[in-house]
Design an enzyme around this catalytic site. Structure first.
Site, PDB file in Angstrom:
ATOM      1  N   PRO A   1      20.362  74.636  13.695  1.00 37.87           N
ATOM      2  CA  PRO A   1      21.967  74.773  14.161  1.00 37.87           C
ATOM      3  C   PRO A   1      22.575  73.345  14.050  1.00 37.87           C
ATOM      4  CG  PRO A   1      20.529  75.021  16.218  1.00 37.87           C
ATOM      5  CD  PRO A   1      19.815  74.287  15.141  1.00 37.87           C
ATOM      6  N   GLU A   2      23.513  73.494  13.043  1.00 37.44           N
ATOM      7  CA  GLU A   2      24.369  72.173  13.137  1.00 37.44           C
ATOM      8  C   GLU A   2      25.700  72.671  13.838  1.00 37.44           C
ATOM      9  OE1 GLU A   2      24.427  70.491   8.891  1.00 37.44           O
ATOM     10  OE2 GLU A   2      22.824  71.531   8.517  1.00 37.44           O
TER      11      GLU A   2
ATOM     12  N   ARG B   1       9.980  75.935  18.549  1.00 38.46           N
ATOM     13  CA  ARG B   1       9.539  74.330  18.440  1.00 38.46           C
ATOM     14  C   ARG B   1       9.484  73.390  19.582  1.00 38.46           C
ATOM     15  NH1 ARG B   1      11.285  72.843  12.241  1.00 38.46           N
ATOM     16  NH2 ARG B   1       9.870  71.082  12.811  1.00 38.46           N
TER      17      ARG B   1
ATOM     18  N   ARG C   1      28.334  48.882   5.244  1.00 32.21           N
ATOM     19  CA  ARG C   1      27.011  49.638   5.071  1.00 32.21           C
ATOM     20  C   ARG C   1      26.495  49.732   3.837  1.00 32.21           C
ATOM     21  NH1 ARG C   1      27.685  51.990  10.083  1.00 32.21           N
ATOM     22  NH2 ARG C   1      25.219  52.359  10.307  1.00 32.21           N
TER      23      ARG C   1
END
Length: 274
Positions: free
Chosen positions: A2-3, A112, A155
């Site tokens: 799930p995002e 899991r 970055r």
DNA sequence: AACACGCCCTGCGCGC
DNA sequence: TGCGCGCAGGGCGTGT
């Protein structure tokens, strides 16, 4: 699994089943989640309390309880909520059950066990270690081209891994990072700081519209995601690159490639992402 | 100190 | 049919 869109979908489908209900009993069948479930703390916080609301922050769900406490929950990769009649048999991997005053039980199931069920004090959201470092919500006013520019400045890392960094922007995972970069025409390996202002704006617009659309479609079900009503998400059919290695891109016909970035698969189209 | 890596854990699909 | 391998939506500790 799930995002942000999937977690939001769970929130939307779970809310009407929980709102206004009183939790009568708390049962913990398995404490070994990402962090050990504190059954006593859970019972003290929740038993006998009304449920006031259900919020989402990044990929976390927060259950507001009558009294002083909040339940902090995370689905990890395989977490799901089911509503069953009280007393019905536990299914395999049912770990936590909340019995409600309408005769139903909310079951947290997670094969899991990468998920989380934890008690927080009200008001602790801003300082709790799991929440305090989260970046802005991508669908909120706190996220935009300017915040993305600040995060990307100096970055060297690729834009794709920057997007999945929850301290930069909260809730985007592997699927949607790939998809929004495809939608914005940006190569996942491109250095975050190398994006022009124009492309940053395009990326932000793609993130907003794609996440909204994914929520509207019920999220993405790759193998086992279901919302609190047991419904699979339909956005999987709309995925353009994720999981489509060597299939032709629907935009340009070039074959979708899979590469590995920071240990995770990235899918992109070499024809339309630069 | 900004990154990448490896691990936590179970299940599934694939090739042999 | 069975077995071993690789891989999976996340997050975090560790090492460079």
């Amino acid at each position: 699994m799930p995002e942000l869109p999937e977690v939001e979908r769970v929130r939307l489908t779970l809310l009407p089943l929980l709102a206004g209900r009183r939790i009568e009993k708390v049962r913990v069948a398995e404490t070994r989640l990402r962090a050990p479930v504190d059954a006593r703390a859970l019972r003290r916080a929740a038993a006998g309390k009304h449920i006031l609301g259900l919020r989402r922050r990044a990929k976390y769900l927060l259950v507001d309880l009558e009294g002083e406490k909040i339940l902090l929950m995370h689905l990890g990769m395989t977490g799901r909520f089911r509503i069953v009649r009280a007393g019905s048999r536990d299914q395999v991997h049912d770990h936590v059950a909340l019995a409600l005053d309408d005769g139903n039980e909310v079951r947290y199931n997670d094969a899991r066990r990468f998920g989380l069920v934890q008690v927080l004090a009200r008001g602790e959201e801003a300082i709790h270690p799991r929440l305090r470092d989260l970046g802005p919500e991508p669908l909120g006013a706190g996220f935009g081209p300017a915040t993305l520019a600040t995060s990307a400045r100096a970055r060297r890392r690729p834009i794709k891994t920057l997007l999945t960094d929850a301290t930069v922007v909260a809730g985007i995972g592997n699927i949607y990072a790939c998809e929004v970069l495809h939608a914005a025409g940006i190569h996942p390996g491109r250095t975050a700081s190398s994006l022009s202002p124009r492309r940053r704006e395009r990326l932000v617009a793609s993130i907003r519209s794609l996440l909204q659309e994914a929520i509207a479609f019920g999220g993405t079900t790759l193998r086992d995601f279901v919302d609190a009503g047991g419904e699979a998400g339909q956005y999987g059919e709309k995925l353009r690159v994720y999981g489509r290695e060597s299939e032709p891109c629907e935009t340009c016909g070039r074959r979708v490639r899979r590469i590995v970035q920071a240990g995770r698969s990235t899918f992109y189209c070499p024809g339309c992402q630069h």
